[in-house]
Design a protein around this motif. Sequence first.
Motif, PDB file in Angstrom:
ATOM      1  N   ARG A 110       4.651 -26.330 -14.073  1.00 37.61           N
ATOM      2  CA  ARG A 110       6.104 -26.381 -14.880  1.00 37.61           C
ATOM      3  C   ARG A 110       5.497 -26.777 -16.096  1.00 37.61           C
ATOM      4  N   TYR A 111       6.346 -26.030 -17.025  1.00 39.44           N
ATOM      5  CA  TYR A 111       5.740 -26.320 -18.491  1.00 39.44           C
ATOM      6  C   TYR A 111       6.850 -27.081 -19.165  1.00 39.44           C
ATOM      7  N   LEU A 112       6.381 -28.298 -19.843  1.00 38.93           N
ATOM      8  CA  LEU A 112       7.230 -29.279 -20.703  1.00 38.93           C
ATOM      9  C   LEU A 112       7.070 -29.125 -21.964  1.00 38.93           C
ATOM     10  N   VAL A 113       7.706 -28.634 -22.814  1.00 33.15           N
ATOM     11  CA  VAL A 113       8.021 -28.389 -24.131  1.00 33.15           C
ATOM     12  C   VAL A 113       8.929 -29.426 -24.903  1.00 33.15           C
ATOM     13  N   VAL A 114       8.187 -30.165 -25.742  1.00 32.95           N
ATOM     14  CA  VAL A 114       8.641 -31.380 -26.580  1.00 32.95           C
ATOM     15  C   VAL A 114       8.852 -30.464 -27.877  1.00 32.95           C
ATOM     16  N   ARG A 146       8.391 -20.576 -15.924  1.00 32.79           N
ATOM     17  CA  ARG A 146       7.622 -19.439 -16.389  1.00 32.79           C
ATOM     18  C   ARG A 146       6.983 -19.710 -17.807  1.00 32.79           C
ATOM     19  N   ASP A 147       5.846 -19.104 -17.967  1.00 32.68           N
ATOM     20  CA  ASP A 147       5.101 -18.994 -19.067  1.00 32.68           C
ATOM     21  C   ASP A 147       5.827 -18.169 -20.339  1.00 32.68           C
ATOM     22  N   THR A 148       6.695 -17.244 -19.741  1.00 35.98           N
ATOM     23  CA  THR A 148       7.236 -16.380 -20.485  1.00 35.98           C
ATOM     24  C   THR A 148       8.442 -16.927 -21.195  1.00 35.98           C
ATOM     25  N   GLU A 149       8.948 -17.808 -20.597  1.00 35.97           N
ATOM     26  CA  GLU A 149      10.246 -18.609 -21.203  1.00 35.97           C
ATOM     27  C   GLU A 149       9.724 -19.521 -22.174  1.00 35.97           C
ATOM     28  N   VAL A 150       8.623 -20.027 -22.280  1.00 30.98           N
ATOM     29  CA  VAL A 150       7.863 -20.875 -23.153  1.00 30.98           C
ATOM     30  C   VAL A 150       7.287 -19.968 -24.390  1.00 30.98           C
ATOM     31  N   LYS A 151       6.953 -18.794 -24.052  1.00 31.79           N
ATOM     32  CA  LYS A 151       6.422 -17.921 -25.158  1.00 31.79           C
ATOM     33  C   LYS A 151       8.022 -17.561 -25.977  1.00 31.79           C
ATOM     34  N   SER A 152       9.006 -17.295 -25.134  1.00 29.11           N
ATOM     35  CA  SER A 152      10.323 -16.598 -25.716  1.00 29.11           C
ATOM     36  C   SER A 152      10.868 -17.933 -26.536  1.00 29.11           C
ATOM     37  N   LEU A 153      10.719 -19.346 -26.175  1.00 34.46           N
ATOM     38  CA  LEU A 153      11.221 -20.342 -27.126  1.00 34.46           C
ATOM     39  C   LEU A 153      10.231 -20.730 -28.358  1.00 34.46           C
ATOM     40  N   ILE A 154       8.949 -20.370 -27.990  1.00 29.58           N
ATOM     41  CA  ILE A 154       8.144 -20.479 -29.307  1.00 29.58           C
ATOM     42  C   ILE A 154       8.191 -19.518 -30.504  1.00 29.58           C
ATOM     43  N   GLY A 155       8.563 -18.253 -29.938  1.00 27.96           N
ATOM     44  CA  GLY A 155       8.954 -17.081 -30.741  1.00 27.96           C
ATOM     45  C   GLY A 155      10.179 -17.360 -31.675  1.00 27.96           C
ATOM     46  N   LYS A 193      -2.178 -30.498 -18.606  1.00 27.89           N
ATOM     47  CA  LYS A 193      -3.048 -29.863 -19.710  1.00 27.89           C
ATOM     48  C   LYS A 193      -2.176 -29.713 -20.727  1.00 27.89           C
ATOM     49  N   ARG A 194      -2.484 -29.961 -21.900  1.00 27.47           N
ATOM     50  CA  ARG A 194      -2.083 -29.932 -23.298  1.00 27.47           C
ATOM     51  C   ARG A 194      -2.324 -28.246 -23.934  1.00 27.47           C
ATOM     52  N   LEU A 195      -1.079 -27.744 -24.051  1.00 22.55           N
ATOM     53  CA  LEU A 195      -1.449 -26.307 -24.562  1.00 22.55           C
ATOM     54  C   LEU A 195      -1.272 -26.251 -25.968  1.00 22.55           C
ATOM     55  N   GLU A 196      -1.588 -25.122 -26.572  1.00 25.21           N
ATOM     56  CA  GLU A 196      -1.192 -24.792 -27.820  1.00 25.21           C
ATOM     57  C   GLU A 196      -1.076 -23.538 -28.021  1.00 25.21           C
ATOM     58  N   PRO A 197       0.097 -22.951 -28.644  1.00 30.00           N
ATOM     59  CA  PRO A 197       0.163 -21.522 -28.844  1.00 30.00           C
ATOM     60  C   PRO A 197      -0.750 -20.833 -29.857  1.00 30.00           C
ATOM     61  N   SER A 198      -1.257 -19.642 -29.757  1.00 27.33           N
ATOM     62  CA  SER A 198      -1.888 -18.782 -30.540  1.00 27.33           C
ATOM     63  C   SER A 198      -1.472 -17.525 -30.434  1.00 27.33           C
ATOM     64  N   LEU A 199      -1.855 -16.631 -31.672  1.00 25.46           N
ATOM     65  CA  LEU A 199      -1.303 -15.121 -31.613  1.00 25.46           C
ATOM     66  C   LEU A 199      -2.581 -14.345 -31.540  1.00 25.46           C
ATOM     67  N   GLU A 200      -2.455 -13.573 -30.483  1.00 24.43           N
ATOM     68  CA  GLU A 200      -3.762 -12.568 -30.392  1.00 24.43           C
ATOM     69  C   GLU A 200      -3.199 -11.268 -29.840  1.00 24.43           C
ATOM     70  N   ASN A 201      -3.466 -10.235 -30.720  1.00 23.83           N
ATOM     71  CA  ASN A 201      -3.205  -8.904 -30.655  1.00 23.83           C
ATOM     72  C   ASN A 201      -1.472  -8.903 -30.594  1.00 23.83           C
ATOM     73  N   MET A 202      -0.864  -9.633 -31.599  1.00 26.75           N
ATOM     74  CA  MET A 202       0.491  -9.644 -31.753  1.00 26.75           C
ATOM     75  C   MET A 202       1.222  -9.876 -30.479  1.00 26.75           C
ATOM     76  N   LYS A 259      -3.047 -21.375 -25.052  1.00 25.75           N
ATOM     77  CA  LYS A 259      -4.557 -21.816 -25.014  1.00 25.75           C
ATOM     78  C   LYS A 259      -4.567 -23.333 -24.688  1.00 25.75           C
ATOM     79  N   GLU A 260      -5.405 -23.543 -23.613  1.00 25.34           N
ATOM     80  CA  GLU A 260      -5.725 -25.168 -23.547  1.00 25.34           C
ATOM     81  C   GLU A 260      -6.445 -25.989 -25.007  1.00 25.34           C
ATOM     82  N   CYS A 261      -5.902 -27.127 -25.241  1.00 28.24           N
ATOM     83  CA  CYS A 261      -6.281 -27.698 -26.404  1.00 28.24           C
ATOM     84  C   CYS A 261      -7.688 -28.297 -26.121  1.00 28.24           C
ATOM     85  N   ASP A 262      -8.395 -28.446 -27.228  1.00 33.10           N
ATOM     86  CA  ASP A 262      -9.670 -29.284 -27.114  1.00 33.10           C
ATOM     87  C   ASP A 262      -9.152 -30.758 -27.391  1.00 33.10           C
TER      88      ASP A 262
END
Length: 84
Positions: A4-8, A26-35, A66-75, A80-83
């Motif tokens: 499950r993905y929790l987005v604050v 799904r991660d596609t729903e998270v990516k849609s929200l980020i976009g 895990k804490r994740l952060e969005p990044s842009l690769e090949n548009m 990705k997992e945060c350090d």
Amino acid sequence: MLKRYLVVTRQNRGHFNEDQVHMYERDTEVKSLIGRIASGDRDFLSEDPETLKSIHEVDLVYGKIKRLEPSLENMKIVLKECDK
């Protein structure tokens, strides 16, 4: 594996800030929200600007977070997992 993905997100309402937690399967729903947040797309119901605060991936089988952060690769938006 069950994930499950929790987005604050933080919504600015004048002088007040309100944090909201969204849960997605799904991660596609998270990516849609980020976009949508990155493009500044607002619903006609909520005119207040919304910003991304944090993203967490919860593994329901092993009980790990895990804490994740969005990044842009090949548009494309990639999570990705945060350090630490």
